[in-house]
Design a protein around this motif. Sequence first.
Motif, PDB file in Angstrom:
ATOM      1  N   VAL A  28       0.835  -1.203   0.000  1.00  9.97           N
ATOM      2  CA  VAL A  28       0.000   0.000   0.000  1.00  9.97           C
ATOM      3  C   VAL A  28       0.869   1.252   0.000  1.00  9.97           C
ATOM      4  O   VAL A  28       0.618   2.205  -0.752  1.00  9.97           O
ATOM      5  CB  VAL A  28      -0.939  -0.012   1.219  1.00  9.97           C
ATOM      6  CG1 VAL A  28      -1.748   1.278   1.283  1.00  9.97           C
ATOM      7  CG2 VAL A  28      -1.869  -1.224   1.162  1.00  9.97           C
ATOM      8  N   ILE A  32       1.120   4.428  -2.720  1.00  6.06           N
ATOM      9  CA  ILE A  32       0.848   5.802  -2.306  1.00  6.06           C
ATOM     10  C   ILE A  32       2.037   6.706  -2.603  1.00  6.06           C
ATOM     11  O   ILE A  32       1.882   7.836  -3.101  1.00  6.06           O
ATOM     12  CB  ILE A  32       0.499   5.851  -0.804  1.00  6.06           C
ATOM     13  CG1 ILE A  32      -0.833   5.131  -0.554  1.00  6.06           C
ATOM     14  CG2 ILE A  32       0.413   7.289  -0.309  1.00  6.06           C
ATOM     15  CD1 ILE A  32      -1.190   5.021   0.912  1.00  6.06           C
ATOM     16  N   ARG A  50      -6.444   8.666   4.786  1.00  6.43           N
ATOM     17  CA  ARG A  50      -7.555   8.092   4.027  1.00  6.43           C
ATOM     18  C   ARG A  50      -7.498   6.571   4.051  1.00  6.43           C
ATOM     19  O   ARG A  50      -8.532   5.897   4.183  1.00  6.43           O
ATOM     20  CB  ARG A  50      -7.518   8.607   2.589  1.00  6.43           C
ATOM     21  CG  ARG A  50      -8.710   8.142   1.751  1.00  6.43           C
ATOM     22  CD  ARG A  50      -8.783   8.893   0.427  1.00  6.43           C
ATOM     23  NE  ARG A  50      -7.606   8.675  -0.392  1.00  6.43           N
ATOM     24  CZ  ARG A  50      -6.679   9.598  -0.632  1.00  6.43           C
ATOM     25  NH1 ARG A  50      -6.799  10.809  -0.089  1.00  6.43           N
ATOM     26  NH2 ARG A  50      -5.638   9.333  -1.384  1.00  6.43           N
ATOM     27  N   LEU A  51      -6.283   6.026   3.961  1.00  8.77           N
ATOM     28  CA  LEU A  51      -6.129   4.566   4.021  1.00  8.77           C
ATOM     29  C   LEU A  51      -6.604   4.027   5.369  1.00  8.77           C
ATOM     30  O   LEU A  51      -7.328   3.025   5.427  1.00  8.77           O
ATOM     31  CB  LEU A  51      -4.661   4.199   3.799  1.00  8.77           C
ATOM     32  CG  LEU A  51      -4.283   2.733   4.051  1.00  8.77           C
ATOM     33  CD1 LEU A  51      -4.950   1.837   3.026  1.00  8.77           C
ATOM     34  CD2 LEU A  51      -2.766   2.557   4.009  1.00  8.77           C
ATOM     35  N   VAL A  55      -9.716   1.496   5.337  1.00  8.66           N
ATOM     36  CA  VAL A  55      -9.463   0.126   5.773  1.00  8.66           C
ATOM     37  C   VAL A  55     -10.112  -0.142   7.135  1.00  8.66           C
ATOM     38  O   VAL A  55     -10.659  -1.212   7.381  1.00  8.66           O
ATOM     39  CB  VAL A  55      -7.946  -0.144   5.830  1.00  8.66           C
ATOM     40  CG1 VAL A  55      -7.661  -1.504   6.435  1.00  8.66           C
ATOM     41  CG2 VAL A  55      -7.350  -0.057   4.432  1.00  8.66           C
ATOM     42  N   ALA A  97     -11.075  -2.858  -3.046  1.00  6.71           N
ATOM     43  CA  ALA A  97      -9.708  -2.370  -2.871  1.00  6.71           C
ATOM     44  C   ALA A  97      -9.151  -1.822  -4.183  1.00  6.71           C
ATOM     45  O   ALA A  97      -8.494  -0.772  -4.206  1.00  6.71           O
ATOM     46  CB  ALA A  97      -8.818  -3.492  -2.339  1.00  6.71           C
ATOM     47  N   TYR A 102      -6.024   0.594  -4.128  1.00  9.40           N
ATOM     48  CA  TYR A 102      -5.162  -0.087  -3.180  1.00  9.40           C
ATOM     49  C   TYR A 102      -4.817  -1.465  -3.732  1.00  9.40           C
ATOM     50  O   TYR A 102      -5.416  -1.940  -4.693  1.00  9.40           O
ATOM     51  CB  TYR A 102      -5.843  -0.207  -1.817  1.00  9.40           C
ATOM     52  CG  TYR A 102      -6.119   1.114  -1.141  1.00  9.40           C
ATOM     53  CD1 TYR A 102      -5.151   2.111  -1.108  1.00  9.40           C
ATOM     54  CD2 TYR A 102      -7.340   1.368  -0.540  1.00  9.40           C
ATOM     55  CE1 TYR A 102      -5.403   3.328  -0.498  1.00  9.40           C
ATOM     56  CE2 TYR A 102      -7.600   2.583   0.085  1.00  9.40           C
ATOM     57  CZ  TYR A 102      -6.637   3.559   0.099  1.00  9.40           C
ATOM     58  OH  TYR A 102      -6.873   4.760   0.695  1.00  9.40           O
TER      59      TYR A 102
END
Length: 254
Positions: A28, A32, A50-51, A55, A97, A102
């Motif tokens: 991930v 990013i 945000r992740l 998640v 995802a 992601y």
Amino acid sequence: LHLKKHSFAQLVFGVLIVEDLIAILLLVALSIIVATNSLLSVAFLQAIVRLIIVVGSWFLVGYLIVPPIIARVKNLVNQETLTIISIALCLFLVVVAAYFHYSVALGAFIMGSILAETSLVHRIAALIRPIRDIFAAVFFMSVGMLIDPHIIFYHWPVVLVISLVAIFGKIITTTLGALISGQEFDAALQSGFAMAQIGEFSFIIAGLGVALGVISNEFYPTIVAVSTITVFATPYLIRTSAAISRSAYIILPS
């Protein structure tokens, strides 16, 4: 090697789980960083926040919805239906995802963690095992098809050096970490020898690096070669770890 019930084996399984978690985070983070073109920029920090929110919501919603539903229908579904439901849930979160840009491995990992909390986890694991083996075979066959023997032949010194660094580096660091955590010397040393390899997640991370254009195409077969060497060496290292441990007891002061 029939060593699963040994104390060092339980420690190794725990370390492997943590390694998988870190590998997911690396996948991930790599996406990013490439998307934001920076490591500590405002955009990168926003992407991390945000992740965490996205998640975290997946985990929260999944744990609140999936286990209760599975508990309600466990006496109503047969093996085929349970298999289809499990795969559908996994692929659903994989698609989600991918939609959020992601790693698809992140979605599969999270849904696997959610299904592991259901009352039918053992039935699901038994039903999914043949399908998992098929996907594993396809995965490793596709990895093999991406290997260029010429690149490995011309870069064998690099492959050998990285393999030795990986093996001895992981033996030393894992053994020291186990000793610091309070494990006995023989269990710590055997854990170090059992961890002296890089697994299949290295293929995925390297493949993502190639896809994102941050590493060269020549680097991928090098990593695959290193992983193959270390994986094949691990069983022999585990077998010799007990003898090395006994010798160390004699040499080292009590």
